[in-house]
Design a protein around this motif. Structure first.
Motif, mmCIF file in Angstrom:
data_model
loop_
_atom_site.group_PDB
_atom_site.id
_atom_site.type_symbol
_atom_site.label_atom_id
_atom_site.label_comp_id
_atom_site.label_asym_id
_atom_site.label_seq_id
_atom_site.Cartn_x
_atom_site.Cartn_y
_atom_site.Cartn_z
ATOM 1 N N LEU A 43 -5.051 -0.981 -2.936
ATOM 2 C CA LEU A 43 -4.298 -1.373 -1.759
ATOM 3 C C LEU A 43 -4.562 -2.850 -1.448
ATOM 4 C CD1 LEU A 43 -2.519 -0.626 0.639
ATOM 5 C CD2 LEU A 43 -4.582 0.094 1.857
ATOM 6 N N ARG A 73 1.611 -1.622 -1.570
ATOM 7 C CA ARG A 73 0.944 -1.560 -0.272
ATOM 8 C C ARG A 73 1.901 -0.887 0.712
ATOM 9 N NH1 ARG A 73 0.244 -7.686 -0.124
ATOM 10 N NH2 ARG A 73 0.606 -7.293 -2.332
ATOM 11 N N PRO A 100 0.033 5.856 1.681
ATOM 12 C CA PRO A 100 -0.858 6.593 0.775
ATOM 13 C C PRO A 100 -0.539 8.074 0.661
ATOM 14 C CG PRO A 100 -2.001 5.956 2.810
ATOM 15 C CD PRO A 100 -0.699 5.241 2.801
ATOM 16 N N ASP A 103 1.514 8.139 -2.344
ATOM 17 C CA ASP A 103 1.071 7.159 -3.335
ATOM 18 C C ASP A 103 1.971 5.933 -3.316
ATOM 19 O OD1 ASP A 103 -0.827 6.368 -5.219
ATOM 20 O OD2 ASP A 103 0.422 6.975 -6.898
#
Length: 531
Positions: A43, A73, A100, A103
């Motif tokens: 990240l 990101r 996240p 993903d």
């Protein structure tokens, strides 16, 4: 075998694109992509969002399609579409927030598109806290399905990528077969499964029989078998390190199914693995993780977030000429066994999927109905010494085990008068053509049909499997290596091509090998039975 060769006259898609082989949008996309060996990034804390894994379109119809991207990101996905490369009068689509939990991947559904048109799109990734901060746009293109027959249909199919330890080899230019397929300019690509080999680590190098060395691009996630969600995600991300595949994805929309190596070789629901490489032995747990990663890394309309039921099987309707029925022969099957039981309601499809397939085939009004099967019907695919992995089990007599379900389907197709069916598959790592006919079969209550096999795209080659006589197959063409797991440096990789003529409705299948050669051609006439 037909001796007919592809027409050299300009086709609709060639005239439409002109010099679109590497349009400006795709060139911009290529410049933003990682070089060989680029690792999956952590990240980032500063800078603008970047789409280093390219873009994909999938499940494209007359008026809709899905566009996929991955960010490096957190970012807001924005898609712009236009009828031209200049993006004049562009239409803007606000996509999801990428983070996240997926993903950093996301898919945006485009609706209300014009039928039968070239759609140019570009994806912008915006900083969630400052929408004015956007990364470099990454572009692609696809054609929506025409409402009429003019121009015909061309699509390609194959499967099996990064198998048996044969990964992205920079010395060979990576997965160069994808560049060959891109130049065929198909309307879409049907991937018949084994998109990844979750159970096949990629090592830095492999010594070939002649003493030469095969080198692989490697990543941390592909250094072992995939067990965690992060490792499955890394396995799907690995192939996107290849320049050829990213260029292909930016130009050719996909229609993707899955098979065993998305999880583990020859897996079935409820299986407990006897594999020392795994700490997680429960295949159902592994399959759930893989399916989540699969849904994150491919634009599939029947998986979340588009469809909460989360199924891989579906039908793509490509105008009046073609319907493609994508099967899932993995999720609903019974356990692999000697496959000789006299009754079998579950089979390889499961009862619900079989009912769906019979119903949708009956409803189809398309000239051609392609059944996209992730496993072959009459080829004997073993699982150990006594069990079997696919439909056939080598007994040439009346249907038993999983053959019972296929017999029911073939009987339904005949009795409902459904014409224009053919089966396409991969899985066995060679290429062949089989004609099935009741005059040669133990089970006779069906109409003759063809099955074509093509693959792998980037995996080891394997010797030919035996034929099972239950449905009367006759192999009219085959090309396979003599020994197991020949490398892509030793054995050509394969893909298949289907062309449907818009005027006559004729369907032409060509089995192709890496290097551009046509190995086999078969022309099928619409509305005829027993060709």
């Amino acid at each position: 075998m037909s001796s007919r060769q592809p027409s050299q006259a300009p086709r609709r898609r060639s005239l439409l694109r002109g010099s679109l082989a590497v349009p400006a949008a795709l060139a911009a996309a290529s410049s933003a992509l990682p070089a060989f060996g680029g690792a999956a990034p952590a990240l980032a804390l500063s800078g603008r969002p970047a789409a280093k894994w390219g873009v994909q379109a999938g499940d494209v119809t007359a008026h809709a399609g899905l566009v996929w991207v991955r960010s490096d990101r957190p970012a807001r996905m924005i898609v712009e579409t236009s009828a031209t490369e200049s993006f004049r009068d562009a239409r803007r689509w606000r996509g999801p927030l990428l983070g996240p939990d997926t993903d950093f991947t996301g898919t945006t559904r485009l609706r209300g598109l014009p039928a039968g048109e070239q759609i140019h799109y570009r994806v912008l990734l915006a900083d969630p806290d400052d929408p004015r901060r956007t990364g470099e746009p990454v572009g692609g293109t696809f054609r929506t399905t025409p409402k009429g027959r003019k121009g015909g249909v061309r699509f390609l199919w194959s499967g099996d990528i990064a198998g048996q330890g044969w990964g992205i080899n920079p010395d060979r230019g990576g997965y160069r077969i994808f560049e060959e397929m891109r130049r065929r300019d198909p309307d879409f690509f049907l991937c018949s499964g084994d998109n990844i080999y979750a159970d096949g680590p990629i090592l830095p190098s492999v010594t070939l029989p002649d003493g030469s060395v095969w080198r692989n691009v490697t990543t941390e996630e592909k250094s072992k078998v995939a067990e965690s969600l992060a490792e499955f995600r890394g396995a799907f991300r690995y192939n996107l390190l290849d320049d050829n595949l990213r260029r292909f994805n930016a130009q050719v929309p996909s229609l993707v199914q899955w098979d065993d190596h998305e999880v583990h070789n020859n897996w079935y629901p409820g299986q407990i693995l006897d594999d020392a490489r795994y700490t997680e032995k429960n295949v159902d747990v592994l399959a759930r993780r893989s399916l989540r990663a699969f849904s994150e890394y491919f634009p599939v309309s029947t998986l979340p977030p588009g469809d909460e039921d989360g199924r891989v099987y579906r039908v793509l309707r490509h105008g009046p000429l073609l319907d493609v029925f994508v099967l899932d022969m993995r999720t609903y099957r019974n356990a692999n066994s000697p496959n000789r039981q006299p009754e079998d309601a579950t089979g390889i499809l499961g009862a619900r999927q079989l009912d769906w397939l019979k119903r949708e085939l009956s409803r189809s009004r398309a000239v051609w109905k392609v059944i996209a099967s992730d496993m072959p019907l009459g080829l004997v695919v073993a699982d150990g010494r006594t069990n079997f992995e696919a439909v056939a089990q080598g007994d040439p007599g009346a249907p038993l085990g999983r053959e019972l379900q296929i017999a029911e389907l073939l009987r339904h197709i005949k009795h409902r008068g459904i014409t224009g069916t053919l089966w396409l598959t991969a899985d066995v790592h060679y290429t062949s053509a089989q004609h099935y006919d009741p005059s040669r079969a133990a089970f006779t209550d069906f109409a003759p049909f063809w099955e074509f096999v093509s693959g792998p795209l980037a995996a080891g080659g394997f010797p030919a499997a035996k034929l099972d006589g239950t449905f009367g197959p006759e192999q009219t063409f085959i090309k396979a290596p003599a020994r197991a797991n020949t490398s892509p440096a030793e054995t050509p990789q394969y893909f298949g091509e289907v062309d449907i003529d818009g005027g006559s409705g004729e369907l032409t299948v060509r089995l192709r090998q890496e290097g551009g050669g046509v190995l086999f051609t078969k022309v099928l006439e619409p509305g005829r039975v027993g060709q």
